[in-house]
Design a protein around this motif. Structure first.
Motif, PDB file in Angstrom:
ATOM      1  N   GLU A 222       0.824  -1.206   0.000  1.00 59.72           N
ATOM      2  CA  GLU A 222       0.000   0.000   0.000  1.00 59.72           C
ATOM      3  C   GLU A 222       0.862   1.263   0.000  1.00 59.72           C
ATOM      4  OE1 GLU A 222      -3.304   0.224  -0.216  1.00 59.72           O
ATOM      5  OE2 GLU A 222      -3.335  -1.949  -0.488  1.00 59.72           O
ATOM      6  N   PRO A 223       0.524   2.249  -0.859  1.00 64.00           N
ATOM      7  CA  PRO A 223       1.291   3.503  -0.895  1.00 64.00           C
ATOM      8  C   PRO A 223       1.357   4.214   0.455  1.00 64.00           C
ATOM      9  CG  PRO A 223      -0.153   3.345  -2.807  1.00 64.00           C
ATOM     10  CD  PRO A 223      -0.522   2.212  -1.907  1.00 64.00           C
ATOM     11  N   ASP A 224       0.271   4.169   1.228  1.00 65.59           N
ATOM     12  CA  ASP A 224       0.275   4.829   2.537  1.00 65.59           C
ATOM     13  C   ASP A 224       1.262   4.145   3.488  1.00 65.59           C
ATOM     14  OD1 ASP A 224      -1.615   6.603   1.665  1.00 65.59           O
ATOM     15  OD2 ASP A 224      -3.299   5.654   2.698  1.00 65.59           O
ATOM     16  N   THR A 225       1.357   2.818   3.407  1.00 63.42           N
ATOM     17  CA  THR A 225       2.305   2.095   4.251  1.00 63.42           C
ATOM     18  C   THR A 225       3.733   2.457   3.881  1.00 63.42           C
ATOM     19  OG1 THR A 225       0.769   0.238   4.483  1.00 63.42           O
ATOM     20  CG2 THR A 225       3.090  -0.188   4.992  1.00 63.42           C
ATOM     21  N   GLN A 226       4.028   2.503   2.586  1.00 62.58           N
ATOM     22  CA  GLN A 226       5.364   2.870   2.148  1.00 62.58           C
ATOM     23  C   GLN A 226       5.704   4.307   2.552  1.00 62.58           C
ATOM     24  OE1 GLN A 226       6.222   1.931  -1.936  1.00 62.58           O
ATOM     25  NE2 GLN A 226       5.270  -0.091  -1.832  1.00 62.58           N
ATOM     26  N   ALA A 227       4.734   5.192   2.470  1.00 60.97           N
ATOM     27  CA  ALA A 227       4.968   6.575   2.885  1.00 60.97           C
ATOM     28  C   ALA A 227       5.265   6.651   4.378  1.00 60.97           C
ATOM     29  CB  ALA A 227       3.751   7.444   2.541  1.00 60.97           C
ATOM     30  N   SER A 228       4.570   5.847   5.182  1.00 56.86           N
ATOM     31  CA  SER A 228       4.808   5.842   6.629  1.00 56.86           C
ATOM     32  C   SER A 228       6.212   5.340   6.955  1.00 56.86           C
ATOM     33  CB  SER A 228       3.767   4.957   7.331  1.00 56.86           C
ATOM     34  OG  SER A 228       2.467   5.478   7.167  1.00 56.86           O
ATOM     35  N   ILE A 229       6.670   4.322   6.212  1.00 58.32           N
ATOM     36  CA  ILE A 229       8.016   3.793   6.449  1.00 58.32           C
ATOM     37  C   ILE A 229       9.057   4.851   6.085  1.00 58.32           C
ATOM     38  CG2 ILE A 229       9.705   2.066   5.723  1.00 58.32           C
ATOM     39  CD1 ILE A 229       7.352   0.143   5.300  1.00 58.32           C
ATOM     40  N   ARG A 230       8.869   5.535   4.972  1.00 59.11           N
ATOM     41  CA  ARG A 230       9.835   6.564   4.579  1.00 59.11           C
ATOM     42  C   ARG A 230       9.872   7.704   5.604  1.00 59.11           C
ATOM     43  NH1 ARG A 230       7.261   5.931  -0.735  1.00 59.11           N
ATOM     44  NH2 ARG A 230       8.510   4.447  -1.950  1.00 59.11           N
ATOM     45  N   GLU A 231       8.701   8.074   6.127  1.00 56.96           N
ATOM     46  CA  GLU A 231       8.659   9.134   7.136  1.00 56.96           C
ATOM     47  C   GLU A 231       9.389   8.709   8.403  1.00 56.96           C
ATOM     48  OE1 GLU A 231       4.575  10.024   7.719  1.00 56.96           O
ATOM     49  OE2 GLU A 231       4.273  10.851   5.701  1.00 56.96           O
ATOM     50  N   GLU A 232       9.159   7.462   8.849  1.00 57.68           N
ATOM     51  CA  GLU A 232       9.832   6.972  10.059  1.00 57.68           C
ATOM     52  C   GLU A 232      11.340   6.861   9.832  1.00 57.68           C
ATOM     53  OE1 GLU A 232      10.234   5.925  13.944  1.00 57.68           O
ATOM     54  OE2 GLU A 232       8.418   6.635  12.919  1.00 57.68           O
ATOM     55  N   LEU A 233      11.730   6.423   8.648  1.00 60.33           N
ATOM     56  CA  LEU A 233      13.156   6.343   8.317  1.00 60.33           C
ATOM     57  C   LEU A 233      13.785   7.731   8.325  1.00 60.33           C
ATOM     58  CD1 LEU A 233      15.690   4.893   7.349  1.00 60.33           C
ATOM     59  CD2 LEU A 233      14.739   4.920   5.025  1.00 60.33           C
ATOM     60  N   GLN A 234      13.080   8.704   7.767  1.00 55.89           N
ATOM     61  CA  GLN A 234      13.615  10.069   7.743  1.00 55.89           C
ATOM     62  C   GLN A 234      13.760  10.622   9.157  1.00 55.89           C
ATOM     63  OE1 GLN A 234      14.585  11.850   4.885  1.00 55.89           O
ATOM     64  NE2 GLN A 234      15.492  13.123   6.490  1.00 55.89           N
ATOM     65  N   ARG A 235      12.755  10.387  10.009  1.00 50.34           N
ATOM     66  CA  ARG A 235      12.830  10.865  11.393  1.00 50.34           C
ATOM     67  C   ARG A 235      13.998  10.210  12.135  1.00 50.34           C
ATOM     68  NH1 ARG A 235       6.980  10.818  11.235  1.00 50.34           N
ATOM     69  NH2 ARG A 235       6.991   8.633  11.908  1.00 50.34           N
TER      70      ARG A 235
END
Length: 282
Positions: A222-235
């Motif tokens: 899911e695109p939303d799941t991938q976006a959440s992972i990228r946000e957590e990785l960035q943080r």
């Protein structure tokens, strides 16, 4: 729980029992010079999880199936919990002997987790000594998460001598095989399981930060799941840069042992940018 890689004993080999969402995996091995010789690999299917059911019950049949293939008199048992079941953090404490470090941590456990001290188990490993400080990696887990697996193994006559954290074990093997970069930059290793994305930021082969993000019901595609992972990785990377000022950012490596997740993890790496790669054959 143990953060150290178990050393193979000369008298007995090791039997590694790994839990996944759908199977129970067994590997038995013995030392062969400086290498490990694999004796046997087997798996037993797990029934689908049912809401409200005792999780121990779905494990018992699979453990019994593998029990016939392991002699605990010949093999020492090692298993692991998932990275999402442990809270890992790096700490800096005054340099002293290991016994005193443990005493210091005993006093700080209440500050590391909101759970009561009697409901958790923890272990630590010294990463490096800089000046008069020792940098530690601490892993804290709920006793219930550990006991859920250890108890069913013990009842089958397979008492676990070591309980590790699977994400850290995979990272260290990748480091040993020189798959992950050992340089001084802030690199990241992202291991995606069917239920979680586990992030390890590292520099010079040492763990800097560890984070886990549960994926929810929709999974990695899911695109939303991938976006959440990228946000957590960035943080996580930003927090590491604050703790390690002046250290440049490095590579980001994505990996998975789940065949159904391969395509989603590859998309995740592609979406991160040129500094990322997908370890398709780790």
């Amino acid at each position: 729980i143990s953060l150290r890689k178990p050393k193979l004993g000369k008298a007995r080999g090791w039997a590694a029992i790994v839990f996944s969402d759908t199977t129970l995996e067994l590997t038995t091995a013995r030392p062969s010079g400086n290498e490990i010789s694999i004796e046997r690999q087997a798996s037993a299917p797990l029934p689908a999880a049912v809401a409200g059911a005792d999780p121990k019950g779905r494990l018992e049949a699979a453990v019994r199936q593998l029990r016939a293939q392991v002699d605990p008199h010949e093999h020492r048992i090692v298993t692991a919990i998932g990275g999402e079941d442990a809270f890992c953090q790096t700490l800096r404490l005054p340099t002293t002997d290991p016994a005193e470090l443990k005493q210091m941590l005993d006093l700080q456990i209440d500050n590391l987790t909101p759970l009561p001290a009697e409901e958790v188990v923890y272990s630590f490993e010294s990463l490096e000594v800089v000046g008069d400080e020792t940098r530690l990696l601490v892993a804290v887990a709920r006793k219930a998460a550990v006991n859920e697996r250890v108890a069913v193994l013990e009842e089958a006559g397979l008492p676990a001598e070591v309980v590790g954290v699977d994400t850290l074990a995979v990272f260290r093997e990748m480091l040993r095989r020189e798959v992950v970069p050992p340089d001084e930059r802030l690199n990241a290793f992202v291991l995606v399981s069917p239920i979680a994305a586990n992030i390890i930021v590292h520099s010079r082969g040492k763990v800097v930060a560890v984070r886990s993000l549960l994926l929810g019901a929709h999974g990695i595609a899911e695109p939303d799941t991938q976006a959440s992972i990228r946000e957590e990785l960035q943080r996580t990377l930003v927090a590491a840069e604050v703790e390690w000022p002046g250290v440049e950012g490095g590579r980001v490596q994505f990996a998975t042992w789940s065949e159904p997740a391969r395509t989603g993890v590859a998309e995740l790496a592609q979406g991160w940018g040129e500094t990322a790669e997908f370890l398709s054959n780790g």
